[in-house]
Design an enzyme around this catalytic site. Structure first.
Site, PDB file in Angstrom:
ATOM      1  N   LYS A   1     -41.795 -75.359 111.068  1.00  0.00           N
ATOM      2  CA  LYS A   1     -41.426 -74.862 109.740  1.00  0.00           C
ATOM      3  C   LYS A   1     -40.911 -75.959 108.818  1.00  0.00           C
ATOM      4  CE  LYS A   1     -40.612 -69.944 110.480  1.00  0.00           C
ATOM      5  NZ  LYS A   1     -41.458 -69.806 111.634  1.00  0.00           N
TER       6      LYS A   1
ATOM      7  N   HIS B   1     -38.725 -56.976 112.447  1.00  0.00           N
ATOM      8  CA  HIS B   1     -39.419 -58.107 111.830  1.00  0.00           C
ATOM      9  C   HIS B   1     -40.905 -58.139 112.189  1.00  0.00           C
ATOM     10  CE1 HIS B   1     -35.620 -59.746 110.428  1.00  0.00           C
ATOM     11  NE2 HIS B   1     -35.142 -59.673 111.654  1.00  0.00           N
TER      12      HIS B   1
ATOM     13  N   GLY C   1     -42.344 -64.151 114.773  1.00  0.00           N
ATOM     14  CA  GLY C   1     -42.104 -62.805 115.283  1.00  0.00           C
ATOM     15  C   GLY C   1     -40.664 -62.356 115.209  1.00  0.00           C
ATOM     16  N   GLY C   2     -39.871 -62.987 114.324  1.00  0.00           N
ATOM     17  CA  GLY C   2     -38.477 -62.588 114.174  1.00  0.00           C
ATOM     18  C   GLY C   2     -37.540 -63.233 115.170  1.00  0.00           C
TER      19      GLY C   2
ATOM     20  N   HIS D   1     -42.960 -58.833 101.516  1.00  0.00           N
ATOM     21  CA  HIS D   1     -43.743 -59.770 102.325  1.00  0.00           C
ATOM     22  C   HIS D   1     -45.186 -59.657 101.839  1.00  0.00           C
ATOM     23  CE1 HIS D   1     -44.832 -61.512 106.490  1.00  0.00           C
ATOM     24  NE2 HIS D   1     -45.942 -61.428 105.788  1.00  0.00           N
TER      25      HIS D   1
ATOM     26  N   LYS E   1     -33.183 -69.876 110.492  1.00  0.00           N
ATOM     27  CA  LYS E   1     -34.473 -69.662 111.155  1.00  0.00           C
ATOM     28  C   LYS E   1     -34.750 -70.760 112.164  1.00  0.00           C
ATOM     29  CE  LYS E   1     -37.140 -67.478 107.410  1.00  0.00           C
ATOM     30  NZ  LYS E   1     -38.342 -67.664 106.565  1.00  0.00           N
TER      31      LYS E   1
ATOM     32  N   GLU F   1     -48.299 -66.854 104.062  1.00  0.00           N
ATOM     33  CA  GLU F   1     -47.332 -65.792 103.835  1.00  0.00           C
ATOM     34  C   GLU F   1     -46.274 -66.236 102.826  1.00  0.00           C
ATOM     35  OE1 GLU F   1     -45.770 -64.471 107.575  1.00  0.00           O
ATOM     36  OE2 GLU F   1     -47.683 -63.616 108.191  1.00  0.00           O
TER      37      GLU F   1
ATOM     38  N   ARG G   1     -54.691 -68.567 112.109  1.00  0.00           N
ATOM     39  CA  ARG G   1     -55.605 -67.754 112.917  1.00  0.00           C
ATOM     40  C   ARG G   1     -56.030 -66.551 112.093  1.00  0.00           C
ATOM     41  NH1 ARG G   1     -52.035 -63.662 113.748  1.00  0.00           N
ATOM     42  NH2 ARG G   1     -49.867 -64.209 114.121  1.00  0.00           N
TER      43      ARG G   1
END
Length: 699
Positions: free
Chosen positions: A141, A260, A189-190, A233, A183, A300, A318
């Protein structure tokens, strides 16, 4: 158009991601390194294009749908993902052995594995995904945020630095301000995600995020970001080829989530101007080009619900679970695009040629218990009836009636995808089709999806990531069973008994219930039942004579009903006129389970046996004292053997479910009679794990 790809299979095919001047390289066989609905989805398009498919399967998946649909299938290992679908080298060897030129990773498992993409490249097999460098850059990230900022893609204010000391992170947190999001740098996936509402919460939240991140990803590094309350989102589907061109296929709104994780998605995102849609799409294309992307990807964004400003969140390198709704509004086949681009073709359409029409929804149907915190479930699909597929309705699934939803993998049963001319029409279709999706044998989220799609605020498109928490009370109202519903369950039992008797009867049967289902008799048939629903037992009596029925619930007044069975194949379909209200509903009866499929969703009843019947069964040995599995799982350890004497509270066995241990204990002093399975076996909810007899009886 695709025929030219099938001529002259090249001897040495390399991964497409690194060539400066790509060539069209034929693909006539694909290995799919995945399972379930996505494997079936890829097989369907490959078959349309004349491309042969190779499936891989773990031991519990040997007879699954994707292995039946593929042209050939190979065992890849045991049940655990680490021993099967994550065995990259073994899967690659199968690809070479089978003669597959390419591997389609689907989503999950190896789809975003840098190491697997690199391994494919070294071994000369096409990895149908982006270059490994793009997966690496977008998978970290902090790295992806820096690349996006340099490419002019809006990023949210925060700290993405290498100094991970408590002092530095606390200082940066004060600069960003509270509330803020912590984060995991390698998260997804949360996992490894926490919110610190105020400064005094920061260190506790930080340590919790670090611990979870280390366990999940082997890295405790985190980043800090401004927390946007009630964000939306919104994500953009992008595609890029090997010639440096990239396009976007509009956006999807995936705001409504639990834990999430997405459960319902729509395209296009509601309430956006055409200018904002274009800005989102162009930002997503810049993001893809910044990392030299190739193939299908999703960028996203966090969209502020109030001012509609947007910021980059992450890129999924993907094909996404929700890709069908983008296909529905653009009339494209994105798996076909993947195959063609992997073979070295340019993008099938230019940006100006990608049109958008109508609105689409996808609802993810899971084996889970929404009222129990959305805990995942497993078990057999004892009854399964789906909506009729059409140009406007797709049922994306990897299971059939009789299949088992395994405890080892994701509990998604299917994706229901619908299209309409506008959002209102598509939403009406979604609710109607969900009402036609009938499953018994395990718990699902279908009722919840119906309530969610019918919620006034969802109807108005007032969606955000905190939607379920905000509207929890109205999404989960108390369950109230009406006398009419109890009567409908009793009618289902009567008609089922009639049909069974008729089917089994021979010419001279004297049983009135052996008559044809809607035969009118000159006397009443009477049946009484005890039906349990929502922890309450209802006593119901039925007088039946053809279409004329009277029903009495809990010794109340007799209610006159007209009812008949509607012929609909093997389904138990009933039309009833109750209080001048004619309704038609389906039912499924399996042993003591009575399931109604009503307009409002599924309603479960249990036929309670009279005590003297239960005692008879016990004497026959069919239901002696036992310990049953409280949830579906894997029998990890058996701590006793037949003949052992145990005391109340002794541990008997260990059940693993959802990665948690559940210890089964003896409810009383007893002698073990039998064990209901071996270590490693799958165990259904309610299945007898340990059967024993009282010590007095054993003596």
């Amino acid at each position: 158009m695709y025929a030219r790809l099938l001529r002259n299979v090249g001897a040495n095919v390399r991964c497409f991601a690194t060539e400066a001047t790509p060539k069209v390289r034929p693909i006539n066989k694909i290995l799919i390194s995945n399972r379930g609905e996505i494997a079936c989805r890829v097989i369907r398009t490959a078959r349309k294009l004349g491309v042969r498919t190779v499936a891989v399967f773990s031991d519990p998946d040997e007879k699954s749908l994707h292995t039946q649909l593929a042209d050939e299938a190979y065992r890849v290992g045991e049940a655990a993902s680490s021993a099967s679908y994550l065995r990259g080298e073994h899967i690659l060897n199968i690809a070479k052995k089978s003669g597959a030129q390419a591997i389609h990773p689907g989503y999950g498992f190896l789809s975003e594995s840098v190491e697997f993409a690199e391994l494919c490249q070294r071994e000369g097999v096409i990895f149908m995904g982006p270059p490994s460098s793009a997966i690496r850059d977008m998978g970290i990230k902090s790295t992806s945020k820096a690349i996006m900022a340099a490419a002019g893609v809006p990023i949210i204010n925060g700290y993405h630095g290498e100094d991970q000391s408590d002092e530095c992170l606390q200082r940066e947190a004060q600069i960003i301000g509270f509330p803020l999001m912590i984060k995991a740098v390698r998260g997804g996936g949360g996992k490894g995600m926490r919110i610190a509402e105020k400064p005094e919460d920061f260190l506790t939240a930080l340590n919790s995020a670090r611990t979870e991140s280390q366990k999940s990803f082997g890295d405790s590094s985190v980043l800090l970001e401004r927390y946007v309350r009630s964000p939306r989102h919104v994500e953009v589907q992008v595609f890029a080829d090997q010639y440096g061109d990239a396009v976007y296929l509009w956006e999807r709104d995936c705001s409504v989530q639990r834990r999430h994780q997405k459960i319902i998605e729509e395209a296009p995102a509601p309430g956006l101007s055409e200018e904002l849609r274009r800005e989102l799409g162009e930002a997503a294309v810049r993001a893809a080009k910044a990392v030299g992307y190739v193939g299908a990807g999703t960028v996203e964004f966090i969209l502020d619900k109030e001012d509609l400003s947007f910021h980059f969140m992450e890129m999924n390198t993907r094909l996404q679970v929700e890709h069908p709704i983008s296909e529905m509004i653009t009339a494209t086949d994105l798996v076909e695009w993947q195959i063609r681009i992997a073979a070295g073709e340019p993008l099938p359409l230019k940006q100006s040629e990608i049109t958008r029409r109508g609105h689409a929804f996808e609802a993810r149907i899971y084996a889970e218990n929404p009222r129990g915190g959305f805990l995942p479930g497993a078990g057999p699909l004892r009854y399964l009836s789906t909506p009729q597929p059409s140009a406007e309705v797709r049922v994306e699934t990897g299971v059939r009636e009789g299949d088992e939803v395994s405890v080892h993998y994701d509990p998604m049963i299917a994706k229901l995808v619908v299209w309409g001319e506008n959002r209102s029409q598509a939403l009406n279709s979604l609710i109607a089709r969900l009402g036609e999706y009938h499953i018994s044998g395990l718990e699902t989220n279908i009722n919840f999806l119906i309530d969610l799609a019918s919620h006034p605020e969802f109807q108005l498109a007032n969606v955000h990531t905190g939607f379920i928490d905000q509207h929890f009370d109205t999404l989960f109202p108390p369950i109230v069973i009406s006398p009419q519903q109890v009567g409908q369950a009793a009618l289902a039992l009567v008609f089922n008994e009639l049909q069974s008797a008729f089917s089994n009867s021979s010419g001279g049967s004297r049983d009135a219930f052996a008559a044809t289902p809607n035969l009118r008799l000159n006397y009443d048939l009477i049946r009484t039942y005890n039906l349990k629903a929502n922890d309450k037992v209802y006593s119901v009596a039925v007088k039946f004579n053809g279409e004329d029925v009277q029903v009495q619930v809990d010794n109340g007044v007799w209610q006159k009903i007209k009812a008949e069975r509607v012929l609909d194949g093997e389904r138990l379909k009933i039309r009833a006129n109750i209080d001048s209200n004619i309704t038609t509903y389906n039912a499924n009866i399996d042993g003591a389970s009575v399931v109604l499929f009503l307009e409002s969703g599924k309603l479960d009843f249990e036929l309670v046996q009279p005590k003297f019947l239960s005692a008879q069964v016990d004497q026959l040995g069919g239901g002696g004292s036992r310990v049953v599995a409280p949830i579906p799982g894997v029998l990890e350890k058996v701590l006793v053997k037949p003949g052992d004497q145990v005391k109340k509270g002794d541990s008997l066995a260990v059940l693993i479910a959802m990665k948690m241990e559940h210890i089964l204990k003896a409810p009383k002093d007893a002698v073990i009679k039998s064990i209901g399975g071996a270590e490693g076996d799958n165990v259904a909810k309610g299945a007898a794990v340990i059967t024993f007899v009282d010590e007095e009886v054993a003596k």
